[in-house]
Design an enzyme around this catalytic site. Sequence first.
Site, PDB file in Angstrom:
ATOM      1  N   CYS A  98       0.414   7.746  -1.512  1.00  0.00           N
ATOM      2  CA  CYS A  98       1.398   8.725  -1.034  1.00  0.00           C
ATOM      3  C   CYS A  98       1.318  10.004  -1.860  1.00  0.00           C
ATOM      4  CB  CYS A  98       2.808   8.144  -1.100  1.00  0.00           C
ATOM      5  SG  CYS A  98       3.015   6.603  -0.166  1.00  0.00           S
ATOM      6  N   CYS A 137       4.024   5.122  -5.050  1.00  0.00           N
ATOM      7  CA  CYS A 137       2.841   4.868  -4.239  1.00  0.00           C
ATOM      8  C   CYS A 137       1.730   5.888  -4.539  1.00  0.00           C
ATOM      9  CB  CYS A 137       3.245   4.933  -2.760  1.00  0.00           C
ATOM     10  SG  CYS A 137       1.888   4.988  -1.593  1.00  0.00           S
TER      11      CYS A 137
END
Length: 104
Positions: A31, A28
Amino acid sequence: MKKLESMEQYSELSKNGKNILMFSADWCPDCRFIDPFLPDIENSYPEYTFYYVDRDEFIDLCATLQVFGIPSFIAFENGKETGRFVSKDRKTKEEIEQFIDGLS
């Protein structure tokens, strides 16, 4: 940051103490954007224990808690959910700190 290892561990930590779960995944990009400042956030809030929850490893937990976007944060204190910052949007350090500051 500690890593969630099992559903048994989740069951215990959601009932005891002040914990914040960060739902994330290695793939991600949003993230990874918050990775550099997460240690600062953890150090600023020593009353909480932070846990990294791998979304792919705990997909059933994500569904149960209605975490459909990452990175997301859910806070628990002694068996009660005290707050959530759940969305698929990229988060800034300031937004995460505001979320934690708003927990009660």
